[in-house]
Design a protein around this motif. Structure first.
Motif, PDB file in Angstrom:
ATOM      1  N   GLN A 251      -8.576  46.981  44.664  1.00  0.00           N
ATOM      2  CA  GLN A 251      -8.727  45.666  45.270  1.00  0.00           C
ATOM      3  C   GLN A 251      -7.432  44.899  45.036  1.00  0.00           C
ATOM      4  O   GLN A 251      -6.690  45.192  44.106  1.00  0.00           O
ATOM      5  N   GLU A 252      -7.166  43.912  45.890  1.00  0.00           N
ATOM      6  CA  GLU A 252      -5.947  43.135  45.726  1.00  0.00           C
ATOM      7  C   GLU A 252      -5.980  42.325  44.432  1.00  0.00           C
ATOM      8  O   GLU A 252      -7.029  42.180  43.802  1.00  0.00           O
ATOM      9  N   ASN A 253      -4.829  41.788  44.047  1.00  0.00           N
ATOM     10  CA  ASN A 253      -4.747  40.957  42.849  1.00  0.00           C
ATOM     11  C   ASN A 253      -5.816  39.871  42.884  1.00  0.00           C
ATOM     12  O   ASN A 253      -5.847  39.057  43.806  1.00  0.00           O
ATOM     13  N   SER A 254      -6.699  39.880  41.887  1.00  0.00           N
ATOM     14  CA  SER A 254      -7.778  38.889  41.782  1.00  0.00           C
ATOM     15  C   SER A 254      -8.643  38.848  43.032  1.00  0.00           C
ATOM     16  O   SER A 254      -9.335  37.865  43.291  1.00  0.00           O
ATOM     17  N   SER A 255      -8.615  39.933  43.819  1.00  0.00           N
ATOM     18  CA  SER A 255      -9.461  40.072  45.026  1.00  0.00           C
ATOM     19  C   SER A 255      -9.149  39.042  46.100  1.00  0.00           C
ATOM     20  O   SER A 255     -10.022  38.684  46.906  1.00  0.00           O
ATOM     21  N   VAL A 256      -7.914  38.528  46.148  1.00  0.00           N
ATOM     22  CA  VAL A 256      -7.543  37.609  47.226  1.00  0.00           C
ATOM     23  C   VAL A 256      -7.308  38.404  48.512  1.00  0.00           C
ATOM     24  O   VAL A 256      -7.370  39.624  48.533  1.00  0.00           O
ATOM     25  N   ASN A 257      -7.021  37.681  49.590  1.00  0.00           N
ATOM     26  CA  ASN A 257      -6.731  38.325  50.876  1.00  0.00           C
ATOM     27  C   ASN A 257      -5.362  38.981  50.838  1.00  0.00           C
ATOM     28  O   ASN A 257      -4.537  38.695  49.967  1.00  0.00           O
ATOM     29  N   SER A 258      -5.115  39.859  51.799  1.00  0.00           N
ATOM     30  CA  SER A 258      -3.844  40.570  51.818  1.00  0.00           C
ATOM     31  C   SER A 258      -3.354  40.736  53.248  1.00  0.00           C
ATOM     32  O   SER A 258      -4.147  40.869  54.189  1.00  0.00           O
ATOM     33  N   LEU A 259      -2.011  40.733  53.399  1.00  0.00           N
ATOM     34  CA  LEU A 259      -1.364  41.017  54.673  1.00  0.00           C
ATOM     35  C   LEU A 259      -0.489  42.254  54.507  1.00  0.00           C
ATOM     36  O   LEU A 259       0.223  42.379  53.504  1.00  0.00           O
ATOM     37  N   ASN A 260      -0.541  43.156  55.471  1.00  0.00           N
ATOM     38  CA  ASN A 260       0.310  44.344  55.434  1.00  0.00           C
ATOM     39  C   ASN A 260       0.765  44.650  56.852  1.00  0.00           C
ATOM     40  O   ASN A 260      -0.058  44.851  57.750  1.00  0.00           O
ATOM     41  N   PHE A 261       2.092  44.679  57.037  1.00  0.00           N
ATOM     42  CA  PHE A 261       2.648  44.900  58.375  1.00  0.00           C
ATOM     43  C   PHE A 261       3.374  46.229  58.431  1.00  0.00           C
ATOM     44  O   PHE A 261       4.156  46.566  57.537  1.00  0.00           O
ATOM     45  N   ASN A 262       3.102  46.993  59.484  1.00  0.00           N
ATOM     46  CA  ASN A 262       3.755  48.286  59.694  1.00  0.00           C
ATOM     47  C   ASN A 262       4.928  48.104  60.649  1.00  0.00           C
ATOM     48  O   ASN A 262       4.749  47.846  61.832  1.00  0.00           O
ATOM     49  N   HIS A 263       6.141  48.263  60.131  1.00  0.00           N
ATOM     50  CA  HIS A 263       7.349  48.142  60.948  1.00  0.00           C
ATOM     51  C   HIS A 263       7.651  49.429  61.716  1.00  0.00           C
ATOM     52  O   HIS A 263       8.543  49.436  62.569  1.00  0.00           O
ATOM     53  N   GLY A 264       6.906  50.499  61.409  1.00  0.00           N
ATOM     54  CA  GLY A 264       7.094  51.755  62.108  1.00  0.00           C
ATOM     55  C   GLY A 264       8.178  52.599  61.478  1.00  0.00           C
ATOM     56  O   GLY A 264       8.750  52.255  60.447  1.00  0.00           O
ATOM     57  N   PRO A 265       8.482  53.745  62.090  1.00  0.00           N
ATOM     58  CA  PRO A 265       7.993  54.150  63.414  1.00  0.00           C
ATOM     59  C   PRO A 265       6.625  54.838  63.425  1.00  0.00           C
ATOM     60  O   PRO A 265       5.948  54.858  64.439  1.00  0.00           O
ATOM     61  N   GLU A 266       6.184  55.411  62.269  1.00  0.00           N
ATOM     62  CA  GLU A 266       4.949  56.203  62.271  1.00  0.00           C
ATOM     63  C   GLU A 266       3.746  55.387  61.821  1.00  0.00           C
ATOM     64  O   GLU A 266       3.867  54.213  61.481  1.00  0.00           O
ATOM     65  N   ASP A 267       2.563  56.054  61.810  1.00  0.00           N
ATOM     66  CA  ASP A 267       1.301  55.380  61.511  1.00  0.00           C
ATOM     67  C   ASP A 267       0.913  55.514  60.046  1.00  0.00           C
ATOM     68  O   ASP A 267       1.432  56.360  59.310  1.00  0.00           O
ATOM     69  N   CYS A 268      -0.033  54.658  59.650  1.00  0.00           N
ATOM     70  CA  CYS A 268      -0.652  54.751  58.321  1.00  0.00           C
ATOM     71  C   CYS A 268      -2.172  54.787  58.488  1.00  0.00           C
ATOM     72  O   CYS A 268      -2.725  54.133  59.375  1.00  0.00           O
ATOM     73  N   LEU A 269      -2.832  55.567  57.634  1.00  0.00           N
ATOM     74  CA  LEU A 269      -4.296  55.662  57.638  1.00  0.00           C
ATOM     75  C   LEU A 269      -4.854  54.803  56.516  1.00  0.00           C
ATOM     76  O   LEU A 269      -4.494  54.962  55.353  1.00  0.00           O
ATOM     77  N   TRP A 270      -5.752  53.885  56.886  1.00  0.00           N
ATOM     78  CA  TRP A 270      -6.406  53.015  55.912  1.00  0.00           C
ATOM     79  C   TRP A 270      -7.875  53.411  55.780  1.00  0.00           C
ATOM     80  O   TRP A 270      -8.602  53.505  56.783  1.00  0.00           O
ATOM     81  N   LEU A 271      -8.323  53.619  54.545  1.00  0.00           N
ATOM     82  CA  LEU A 271      -9.731  53.818  54.238  1.00  0.00           C
ATOM     83  C   LEU A 271     -10.179  52.617  53.411  1.00  0.00           C
ATOM     84  O   LEU A 271      -9.551  52.299  52.390  1.00  0.00           O
ATOM     85  N   THR A 272     -11.250  51.965  53.846  1.00  0.00           N
ATOM     86  CA  THR A 272     -11.651  50.707  53.196  1.00  0.00           C
ATOM     87  C   THR A 272     -13.156  50.640  53.001  1.00  0.00           C
ATOM     88  O   THR A 272     -13.937  51.153  53.820  1.00  0.00           O
ATOM     89  N   VAL A 273     -13.554  49.990  51.924  1.00  0.00           N
ATOM     90  CA  VAL A 273     -14.956  49.702  51.641  1.00  0.00           C
ATOM     91  C   VAL A 273     -15.088  48.193  51.494  1.00  0.00           C
ATOM     92  O   VAL A 273     -14.371  47.578  50.698  1.00  0.00           O
ATOM     93  N   ASP A 274     -16.003  47.600  52.254  1.00  0.00           N
ATOM     94  CA  ASP A 274     -16.189  46.151  52.201  1.00  0.00           C
ATOM     95  C   ASP A 274     -16.608  45.711  50.802  1.00  0.00           C
ATOM     96  O   ASP A 274     -17.233  46.459  50.046  1.00  0.00           O
ATOM     97  N   ALA A 275     -16.282  44.467  50.484  1.00  0.00           N
ATOM     98  CA  ALA A 275     -16.546  43.948  49.141  1.00  0.00           C
ATOM     99  C   ALA A 275     -18.012  44.074  48.748  1.00  0.00           C
ATOM    100  O   ALA A 275     -18.332  44.371  47.590  1.00  0.00           O
ATOM    101  N   GLN A 276     -18.923  43.872  49.699  1.00  0.00           N
ATOM    102  CA  GLN A 276     -20.344  43.887  49.365  1.00  0.00           C
ATOM    103  C   GLN A 276     -20.872  45.287  49.047  1.00  0.00           C
ATOM    104  O   GLN A 276     -21.997  45.432  48.559  1.00  0.00           O
ATOM    105  N   HIS A 277     -20.056  46.328  49.311  1.00  0.00           N
ATOM    106  CA  HIS A 277     -20.503  47.700  49.038  1.00  0.00           C
ATOM    107  C   HIS A 277     -19.780  48.338  47.851  1.00  0.00           C
ATOM    108  O   HIS A 277     -20.085  49.471  47.488  1.00  0.00           O
ATOM    109  N   VAL A 278     -18.839  47.608  47.254  1.00  0.00           N
ATOM    110  CA  VAL A 278     -18.060  48.188  46.151  1.00  0.00           C
ATOM    111  C   VAL A 278     -18.961  48.525  44.969  1.00  0.00           C
ATOM    112  O   VAL A 278     -18.721  49.519  44.255  1.00  0.00           O
ATOM    113  N   HIS A 279     -20.012  47.754  44.765  1.00  0.00           N
ATOM    114  CA  HIS A 279     -20.899  48.021  43.627  1.00  0.00           C
ATOM    115  C   HIS A 279     -21.574  49.380  43.736  1.00  0.00           C
ATOM    116  O   HIS A 279     -21.888  50.008  42.722  1.00  0.00           O
TER     117      HIS A 279
END
Length: 631
Positions: A251-279
């Motif tokens: 999780q991000e620092n202290s669970s705050v929001n986060s911004l992440n920008f892809n400048h390229g050229p290739e892709d990134c794969l994100w796997l995420t679990v919503d906060a309400q399901h982390v437990h």
């Protein structure tokens, strides 16, 4: 082709069998396999399954065909979710509207226009430009196994290596064969990841980001109320990646929001679990928070254990906006550049996630990079919130209870007015909120970690003052509580100081300018009179003795040449002295006003730099250095 497998392991209804047996479904399945499989197709921004026509087929894919595709009967495809993509027709509205009104999802993708991305990247965010502009900067290198799929990776799968220069790492990206031949200490079957590259001195690159990023995400960021700069939080960090490198789940620092920008050229794969399901994951992995940032697990584990998960491809130009508390881990699918930093959206959900994470940090003795208690107080002072009031009351009560437990050790308690900076306990590394002990002017102890008997402790704030602030219907900015913040805030005290300083400065500059001009005119007049007087004497001498005129004329010319520089120097000295005297007089004239300004400035003295205040412990904090690298 798949009917035998489904009938053998499942019991579909007759309606579902009819759909599965239809040629249209079989053709669709084959087409989806060509496109990379059900998970990739379903997770796209514009998926065929978004149409109502394919809703019935979506269910059979989730319940049966995904299992056949993966040859795994335990998968629950209904736990597969997708990110929210901002519609281009709303992007203009979101550009100016506060994200607290429109940021509702845990994973939001904002696709910036191609021409904007190209302008942002031009001369700054390409491998060649980075190597040229910052090639000598040393960066941390993480050596990883690209096939890691575990919560407990070995050192061989994920470890920190010696640092490399940025230009050396860019050479690795360009030609890995040559790199491994020159650097035999690295194994060719591993990948190298340049992580947490600090951008605190990358002023032009940071300027590019702030210029082209959606302005609402910058304007309404409540992290502007932080009292110090923190790398990766309110100062961006950059990540240079190659295919296969990964960022561990966190999780991000202290669970705050986060911004992440892809400048390229290739892709990134994100796997995420919503906060309400982390437990749910925490129940399966009890040491989840202790291994944060160290693991990478493929999607099958989560579908097998009925934990909802999102699978998102971040392409060049995609800005990923994470909601508070979102658990995420990322893998690069090629050579690419990412920049990342945090923000805090003013939402009840965000504050709740931050508070919950603070309790987790306290429980597991995890140091919070962001000083949440002080930040909550500063936000509450300027933006009233019943939720923040409740959390702050709990923080105050906690400190008072700890004070009572340590009462027998305490000789006296004093308020230290200039201690509103962020303080961290040197013993437990936790944030100091109200009470603390100072040892040798450099060591700080929180109320839990007091040393000795009969000691003197200090208060950053008086508890009674804080309680009055929390219960006040209206509250004006006060030198007792407000301070200088790192960004543009709604603090009226800060604005008053800026206005007073600006007004006074402009007045003094204008007076100095007028006096300077007057001094020059006065000096020119005096010089002209002197010349006229000497010229009159010379004429009289010429009338009496013409031959003497020639000698005097020559002597005069030589004297003129000799004293020209002297005249200029004297003129400058006179002007300087006059200006100095005028400044002194102006200072006396504006004594009352400058005293007022000085008083205001001292009241909200910036305490985010150790050069300014010896009690500032963490003027700049590095994000993720201790435990993990964040994206």
């Amino acid at each position: 082709m798949y009917l035998t497998f489904i009938k053998e392991h499942f019991t579909p209804s007759q309606e579902e069998l009819d759909i599965l047996e239809a040629k249209e479904t079989q053709d669709l399945y084959q087409d989806i396999q060509i496109q990379g499989g059900f998970i990739q197709v379903y997770s796209k921004q514009c998926s065929i399954f978004d149409s109502d026509v394919y809703k019935s087929k979506l269910k059979v894919f989730q319940k049966y065909l995904l299992n056949y595709e993966k040859q795994n009967t335990k998968l629950n495809g209904q736990c597969l979710e997708k990110a929210f993509y901002i519609d281009q027709s709303y992007s203009l509205d979101y550009q100016v509207e506060s994200p607290e009104n429109w940021l509702k999802e845990q994973v939001t993708i904002w696709q910036l226009p191609t021409d904007i991305v190209n302008k942002m990247n031009s001369k700054y965010f390409t491998f060649e430009d980075i190597a040229k502009r910052h090639g000598t900067q040393m960066v941390d290198i993480r050596i990883q196994d690209p096939n890691t799929d575990t919560f407990n990776p070995t050192i061989e799968q994920n470890c920190i290596s010696n640092q490399l220069r940025i230009d050396e790492y860019c050479k690795y990206l360009k030609n890995k064969t040559d790199f491994f031949q020159k650097h035999t200490q690295y194994s060719p079957d591993k990948v190298l990841f340049a992580v947490n590259i600090d951008m605190d001195n990358w002023d032009e690159e940071t300027g590019q980001l702030y210029e082209y990023m959606p302005q609402s995400l910058l304007k309404y960021d409540r992290l502007v109320y932080m009292r110090q700069f923190c790398l990766g939080v309110n100062i961006p960090q950059i990540y240079i990646k190659t295919k296969g490198v990964w960022t561990g789940g966190h999780q991000e620092n202290s669970s705050v929001n986060s911004l992440n920008f892809n400048h390229g050229p290739e892709d990134c794969l994100w796997l995420t679990v919503d906060a309400q399901h982390v437990h749910k994951l925490h129940q399966l992995i009890p040491n989840l928070y202790q291994i944060e940032g160290k693991w990478f697990k493929e999607i099958d584990f989560f579908l097998e254990n009925n934990i909802p998960i999102k699978y998102t491809l971040q392409k060049k130009g995609d800005l990923v906006i994470l909601g508070a508390g979102c658990l995420h881990w990322v893998k690069s699918l090629g050579n690419t550049i990412n920049t990342s930093w945090n923000l805090l959206v003013y939402q009840d959900h965000t504050f709740q996630q931050i508070y919950d994470r603070q309790l987790i940090n306290d429980q597991y003795k995890i140091q919070s990079v962001i000083p949440i208690k002080n930040l909550f107080l500063d936000i509450f002072i300027h933006h009233k919130s019943f939720q923040l009031k409740d959390f702050l009351q709990k923080f105050i009560e906690e400190d008072i209870e700890n004070y009572k437990r340590q009462y027998t050790k305490i000789k006296s308690t004093k308020k230290r007015f200039n201690s509103r900076e962020v303080l961290i306990c040197n013993n437990c590394q936790m944030e100091i909120f109200i009470f603390y002990q100072i040892i040798n002017d450099t060591t700080f102890k929180c109320i839990k970690c007091l040393e000795g008997e009969g000691i003197e402790i200090f208060m950053k704030y008086k508890p009674t003052e804080l309680i009055l602030v929390l219960n006040a219907e209206k509250f004006s900015c006060s030198p007792t509580l407000c301070t200088r913040y790192i960004g543009n805030t709604d603090c009226q005290l800060d604005k008053q100081i800026e206005d007073c300083v600006s007004e006074s400065y402009e007045s003094i500059v204008e007076l100095n300018k007028n006096e300077e001009e007057y001094s020059k005119i006065k000096y020119a007049r005096r010089k002209y009179k002197s010349k006229a007087s000497k010229k009159s004497c010379l004429i009289q001498s010429f009338v009496r003795n013409p031959s003497e005129q020639t000698k005097q004329q020559k002597k005069k010319k030589r004297k003129y040449k000799k004293t020209k520089g002297q005249d200029d120097l004297i003129s400058e000295i006179c002007t300087s002295q006059k200006s100095h005297n005028k400044n002194y007089n102006t200072k006396s004239k504006y004594t009352k006003k400058t005293q007022k300004i000085s008083k205001l400035e001292n009241s909200v003295k910036s305490v985010t730099s150790s050069d300014i205040d010896s009690f500032s412990q963490i003027p700049i904090i590095k994000k993720g250095k201790k435990q993990y690298e964040l994206l």
